[in-house]
Design an enzyme around this catalytic site. Structure first.
Site, PDB file in Angstrom:
ATOM      1  N   CYS A   1      28.803 -38.808-102.437  1.00 19.20           N
ATOM      2  CA  CYS A   1      27.907 -39.195-101.345  1.00 19.20           C
ATOM      3  C   CYS A   1      26.570 -38.461-101.422  1.00 19.20           C
ATOM      4  CB  CYS A   1      28.594 -38.982 -99.999  1.00 19.20           C
ATOM      5  SG  CYS A   1      27.879 -39.980 -98.652  1.00 19.20           S
TER       6      CYS A   1
ATOM      7  N   GLU B   1      34.538 -42.469-102.348  1.00 21.04           N
ATOM      8  CA  GLU B   1      34.859 -41.432-101.374  1.00 21.04           C
ATOM      9  C   GLU B   1      35.605 -42.082-100.200  1.00 21.04           C
ATOM     10  OE1 GLU B   1      32.296 -38.256 -98.636  1.00 21.04           O
ATOM     11  OE2 GLU B   1      31.476 -40.222 -99.133  1.00 21.04           O
TER      12      GLU B   1
ATOM     13  N   LYS C   1      33.264 -31.772-103.434  1.00 19.47           N
ATOM     14  CA  LYS C   1      31.897 -31.976-102.944  1.00 19.47           C
ATOM     15  C   LYS C   1      31.222 -30.638-102.673  1.00 19.47           C
ATOM     16  CE  LYS C   1      29.322 -34.637 -99.467  1.00 19.47           C
ATOM     17  NZ  LYS C   1      29.438 -35.568 -98.321  1.00 19.47           N
TER      18      LYS C   1
END
Length: 517
Positions: A372, A259, A320
């Protein structure tokens, strides 16, 4: 006062089960302290004791939030601790029931489920299961899932509290309870990870390379050096290509960048685009690029994993699903806190939430991607595996937290995802912790934080679902339903006859007696 102090310290003890201390055996002890501190109290006092437990737990667990700011750490601690206040109220009630250790364990999991889902998608950090790597509970994870394993741990803690209160006056019941918990916990040890039902090898391997390019300077400020970061990943990939040509390493089928390996849109920024194209052409295989792409909607940005194919450019994308509120977007922008307050000034655009759960296609392989904090949420990986995902990748940028325990806590979650799913998990972090994890939780390879490294490994592809993944969100939903039913049973009283009803009934009885006479 003594109960309040015990609860506060019990919360601190629970946090020590997680990284960086990682003494998982403290979890049942801490939960037993909570139950014993609440049992016998009124509902109001139970709320106070529960909140104090949450305060001790969250303040220590989330200590790493101080990297963002002391105000952020205090605010997050306060609000996360609030979830434990209703838990204290519920525990004060359900511990009056028969078999209260069972009701209390379901109550813990119900609140854990609620906390991980609401509001703004929740925050599952601090789930009991996330402290079980390399413990006796780890083999249970693919069978019971994350929620089911949390229930087992909670039940162990509440049973411990019951053993303390009963003083072993009922030895047979105590033996049955302890034996049942031991059986459920230890039974998976009799098998192996290869024997987990529902998951089997596809019979093919994928050679994967995870690139950790590092962040120049003190390692925490990505926006300030984002072009250097992209250049680092380009250079390492080109060096990997040179090593492949020299026969030093096998040619990968997929290269994974983390990321924020590009913090600008790789399709519109000419410099970044040229670097990615050069790296892609050099290595000759798809690169999973972590990029910030412009959204079609004004004022929004998309945090994406983009399959960049040599000669073709961007292909499949994963967006995401769980951007961080007040970290990556501002809820109710401008209506609660000014946009210029503290670190909020660094969020000029809101990160939009992804909706797709389709795995990424890389050649003929299907890759389930998480970005993440996504790795902490069940729906992200479960949904992609249900749609055929054969390998899990985690692209992450923990640069702001690089000097804290956050990176270790998140890597432990990634390890447990490998165990839960029966898949290899490939973690590419911008400056740590990167690693390749086998389905038994073993770290096959890893890169030290604050270093530049490329990890290359041949990983088997798998298909099918473990029981824990197959159950999906239902263990959490059932726990919430059971807890609500328990509260209904306690709080909705049976209708008892009033004094007036009693007098009227007595009068009628006397009248009937005289008539009969």
């Amino acid at each position: 006062m003594l109960r309040c102090l015990a609860a506060l310290l019990g919360g601190v003890v629970l946090s020590l089960a997680f990284e960086p201390v990682g003494v998982a055996a403290l979890m049942p002890v801490a939960l037993a302290v909570l139950v014993l501190s609440v049992r016998g109290l009124t509902v109001g006092r139970g709320a106070l004791v529960g909140w104090l437990f949450g305060l001790g737990f969250m303040a220590t667990l989330l200590w790493w939030m101080r990297a963002v700011g002391t105000d952020a750490w205090l605010a997050l601690t306060f609000f996360q601790a609030l979830y434990l206040a209703p838990l204290g109220m519920v525990l004060a009630l359900v511990t009056r029931l028969r078999a209260w250790p069972v009701w209390a364990a379901f109550a813990w999991v119900a609140v854990e489920t609620w906390r991980g889902a609401w509001p703004f998608g929740g925050l599952p950090w601090g789930r009991l299961t996330y402290a079980t790597a390399d413990t006796l509970w780890q083999p249970v994870v693919p069978w019971l899932g994350m929620t089911g394993t949390s229930l087992l741990i909670a039940l162990t803690g509440t049973t411990l509290a019951w053993l303390v209160t009963s003083r072993l006056r009922r030895p047979v019941a105590a033996l049955v309870a302890v034996g049942g918990l031991a059986t459920v916990t230890l039974l998976p040890l009799a098998g192996s990870y290869d024997a987990v039902p529902g998951v089997s090898s596809r019979g093919e391997d994928l050679t994967v390379a995870a690139v950790q390019g590092d962040v120049p300077g003190d390692g925490t400020d990505v926006p300030a050096v984002h072009r250097e970061i992209t250049a680092n990943h380009v250079a390492l990939t080109e060096q990997l290509a040179a090593d492949v040509e020299a026969g030093a390493v096998p040619r990968p089928d997929l290269v994974v960048w983390p990321e924020n390996s590009t913090a600008v849109d790789p399709f519109t920024d000419a410099e970044v685009n040229a670097g990615i194209v050069a790296a892609s052409d050099a290595i000759g295989v798809p690169i999973l690029v972590g990029g910030m792409a412009d959204s079609p909607r004004e004022g929004e940005v998309l945090n994406q994993g983009i399959v960049w194919r040599p000669g073709l450019g961007g292909g499949d994308r994963y967006t995401k699903r769980h951007p961080v509120p007040y970290g990556e977007y501002i809820p109710f922008r401008g209506s609660i806190l000014p946009d210029t307050y503290g670190q909020l000034a660094l969020i000029p655009r809101d990160m939009a939430r992804g909706t797709s759960l389709e795995p990424l296609r890389v050649g003929d392989a299907l890759v389930a991607d998480a970005i993440c904090f996504d790795v902490a949420y069940d729906d992200v990986i479960h949904g992609q595996l249900a749609n055929g995902g054969e390998l899990v990748t985690v692209q992450t940028s923990n640069a702001m937290f690089i000097n804290t325990a956050q990176i270790d806590q998140q890597f432990e979650i990634s390890r447990l995802r490998a165990v839960e799913t029966g898949r290899y998990v490939v973690v590419a972090a911008i400056n740590g912790v990167s690693g390749i994890v086998a389905p038994d939780g073993t770290v096959v390879q890893s890169a030290a934080p604050r270093t530049q490294d490329v990890l290359v490994a041949e990983v088997p592809l798998a298909h099918g679902l473990t029981p824990g993944v197959w159950m999906g969100p239902w263990p959490g939903r059932v726990s919430v339903a059971i807890t609500v039913l328990a509260l209904v049973f306690i709080l909705v009283p049976y209708r008892r006859p009033s004094q007036h009803d009693s007098d009227t009934t007595t009068g009628r009885s006397r009248t009937m007696t005289r008539v009969s006479a």
